[in-house]
Design an enzyme around this catalytic site. Structure first.
Site, PDB file in Angstrom:
ATOM      1  N   THR A  39       0.818  -1.209   0.000  1.00  0.00           N
ATOM      2  CA  THR A  39       0.000   0.000   0.000  1.00  0.00           C
ATOM      3  C   THR A  39       0.850   1.256   0.000  1.00  0.00           C
ATOM      4  OG1 THR A  39      -1.777  -1.119   1.143  1.00  0.00           O
ATOM      5  CG2 THR A  39      -1.716   1.253   1.373  1.00  0.00           C
ATOM      6  N   TYR A  52      -7.891   0.772  -4.110  1.00  0.00           N
ATOM      7  CA  TYR A  52      -6.566   1.154  -4.596  1.00  0.00           C
ATOM      8  C   TYR A  52      -5.840  -0.101  -5.045  1.00  0.00           C
ATOM      9  CZ  TYR A  52      -4.657  -0.809  -0.336  1.00  0.00           C
ATOM     10  OH  TYR A  52      -4.320  -1.674   0.659  1.00  0.00           O
ATOM     11  N   THR A 118       1.643  -4.307   4.459  1.00  0.00           N
ATOM     12  CA  THR A 118       1.506  -4.567   5.888  1.00  0.00           C
ATOM     13  C   THR A 118       0.894  -5.938   6.215  1.00  0.00           C
ATOM     14  OG1 THR A 118      -0.606  -3.395   5.889  1.00  0.00           O
ATOM     15  CG2 THR A 118       1.353  -2.128   6.503  1.00  0.00           C
ATOM     16  N   ASP A 119       0.240  -6.560   5.216  1.00  0.00           N
ATOM     17  CA  ASP A 119      -0.480  -7.809   5.525  1.00  0.00           C
ATOM     18  C   ASP A 119       0.431  -8.908   6.069  1.00  0.00           C
ATOM     19  OD1 ASP A 119      -2.819  -6.647   4.710  1.00  0.00           O
ATOM     20  OD2 ASP A 119      -3.045  -7.814   2.877  1.00  0.00           O
ATOM     21  N   LYS A 191       0.100  -7.387  13.167  1.00  0.00           N
ATOM     22  CA  LYS A 191      -0.917  -6.469  12.635  1.00  0.00           C
ATOM     23  C   LYS A 191      -2.228  -6.765  13.346  1.00  0.00           C
ATOM     24  CE  LYS A 191      -2.833  -4.712   8.314  1.00  0.00           C
ATOM     25  NZ  LYS A 191      -2.928  -4.826   6.837  1.00  0.00           N
ATOM     26  N   GLU A 312      -2.994 -28.100  29.194  1.00  0.00           N
ATOM     27  CA  GLU A 312      -4.152 -28.982  29.018  1.00  0.00           C
ATOM     28  C   GLU A 312      -3.821 -30.182  28.153  1.00  0.00           C
ATOM     29  OE1 GLU A 312      -8.279 -27.517  28.408  1.00  0.00           O
ATOM     30  OE2 GLU A 312      -7.287 -25.569  28.347  1.00  0.00           O
TER      31      GLU A 312
HETATM   32  N1  GLU Z   1      -2.697  -6.003   0.909  1.00  0.00           N
HETATM   33  C1  GLU Z   1      -1.786  -4.924   1.038  1.00  0.00           C
HETATM   34  C2  GLU Z   1      -0.391  -5.396   1.334  1.00  0.00           C
HETATM   35  O1  GLU Z   1      -0.113  -6.057   2.290  1.00  0.00           O
HETATM   36  C3  GLU Z   1      -2.395  -4.023   1.999  1.00  0.00           C
HETATM   37  C4  GLU Z   1      -1.679  -3.733   3.193  1.00  0.00           C
HETATM   38  C5  GLU Z   1      -0.709  -2.590   3.140  1.00  0.00           C
HETATM   39  O2  GLU Z   1       0.261  -2.546   2.422  1.00  0.00           O
HETATM   40  O3  GLU Z   1      -0.979  -1.742   3.932  1.00  0.00           O
HETATM   41  O4  GLU Z   1       0.475  -5.134   0.558  1.00  0.00           O
END
Ligand code: GLU
Length: 355
Positions: A39, A52, A118-119, A191, A312
């Site tokens: 992103t 996007y 970020t994923d 995340k 457990e």
């Molecule tokens: N799906 C994207 C990625 O991981 C969205 C997350 C991001 O970059 O913020 O590249």
């Protein structure tokens, strides 16, 4: 004052302040940027819409949008991939890790900054932290808003990332993740929110530090083993052992576990309920898998807490590994690397305690 920048060169590109003197540039640290997409390099159809496309802009364009970056460092870089990080996979990890190592070996580079979606940032960063042997800083940044959004967070995260990468306190800390003014150790960061700019959190331990307008405060040191002490080697590898993550739930059957074993998984991470639990049919299937030599790690689908050994479930009797603090995604990374050395559950359990 926003300086004019962006000087493109044939050997990649470099960003330098148009009014910076050669003497001041010579004194600045040198940071190499490895860009992978996400992103942070994404473009929207319009600035107020959600939709996007990840990885639209190259990293030269991204860095040119960061005011005052040239006052922190001489930044140069290359595009390693242009993907949304949901498409990240072993082959890119291995390529990226080799490039990080080779770049840091060069006397011309003081630190590496990696831009990433970020994923799966929490997985890539942990992988790099486990296999990078250099003490030089490696910092990863991303963004929750595309580059074209109102109040895009990418430029600020890049500025903070470079500030951290050029700080002496970042040496020897393994791969660090910097977003939203917060510094995280790769091992701890997850995340937590689908869309908020406040999404990354070091849940069980708290962050490594904070960064405000380039000023850094470090908190607790990292007590777990990093790349230079793990003994993991990726030399000559073009893939990692197959490890599947299976999500536990009420009414869980053995089917997905049996399917994973049937498809050749060398390891299974169960994203267990509670303290790494699963239904009786699932535990029976995992026990069968462990008897066949598949390494079974019990993690949890919960966002916080430690999966305890022999709580457990009798891990000793069943030959299972308890993930401790590692969530399913990070457990998978460590198990993939562990399986390059051993399939002995007790040795792998030690790695989960120490790494
Ligand atoms: N799906 C994207 C990625 O991981 C969205 C997350 C991001 O970059 O913020 O590249």
């Amino acid at each position: 004052m926003v300086r004019a920048m962006s000087i493109l060169s044939l050997a990649g590109w470099a960003v330098a302040g148009a009014i910076a003197t050669p003497a001041s540039s010579a004194e600045l640290p040198k940071v190499r940027v490895l860009a992978t997409g996400g992103t942070i390099a994404g473009a929207q159809a319009n600035a107020t819409g959600y939709a996007y496309k990840s990885g639209t802009y190259d990293v030269a364009a991204l860095l040119a949008s960061v005011p005052h970056l040239d006052e922190l460092a001489v930044v140069s870089g290359e595009q390693v991939a242009s993907i949304g990080s949901q498409d990240m996979h072993d082959a890119i990890w291995l390529d990226l890790a080799r490039r990080v190592e080779a770049t840091l070996d060069s006397a011309d580079t003081d630190a590496v900054l990696i831009t990433h979606g970020t994923d799966t940032l929490e997985e890539t960063s942990y992988f790099l932290s486990l296999v990078t042997s250099s003490d030089k800083p490696v910092v990863m940044v991303g963004a929750m808003r595309p580059a074209t959004a109102i109040s895009a967070d990418g430029p600020g995260n890049v500025y903070s990332g470079v500030a951290v990468a050029t700080d002496p306190g970042a040496r020897g800390k393994g791969t660090l993740v910097v977003l939203n003014d917060t510094i995280h150790y790769a091992r701890n960061v997850v995340k937590t929110d689908t869309t908020s700019v406040q999404t990354f959190s070091s849940i069980n331990r708290g962050p490594a530090g904070v960064v405000h307008a380039g000023q850094i405060d470090w908190f607790e040191p990292m007590d777990r083993k990093l790349g230079k002490d793990t003994g993991f080697s990726i030399q000559g590898r073009d893939r990692l052992p197959r490890v599947d993550v299976i999500y536990a739930h009420a009414g869980m059957s053995a089917d997905l576990i049996d399917a994973a074993v049937g498809r050749g998984a060398q390891g299974i991470v169960v994203a267990g309920v509670g303290d790494g639990n699963a239904s009786m049919p699932a535990i029976d299937a995992l026990t069968r898998a462990a008897k066949r030599g598949v390494v079974v790690v019990r993690s949890t689908r919960l966002p916080a807490g430690i999966v305890l050994r022999n709580n457990e479930i009798d891990d000793d009797a069943k030959g299972f590994v308890a993930s401790g603090e590692l969530n399913p995604a990070k457990s998978r990374v460590l198990l993939q690397l562990a399986l390059t050395q051993t399939s002995d559950p007790s040795r792998i359990q030690r790695m989960f305690y120490e790494y």
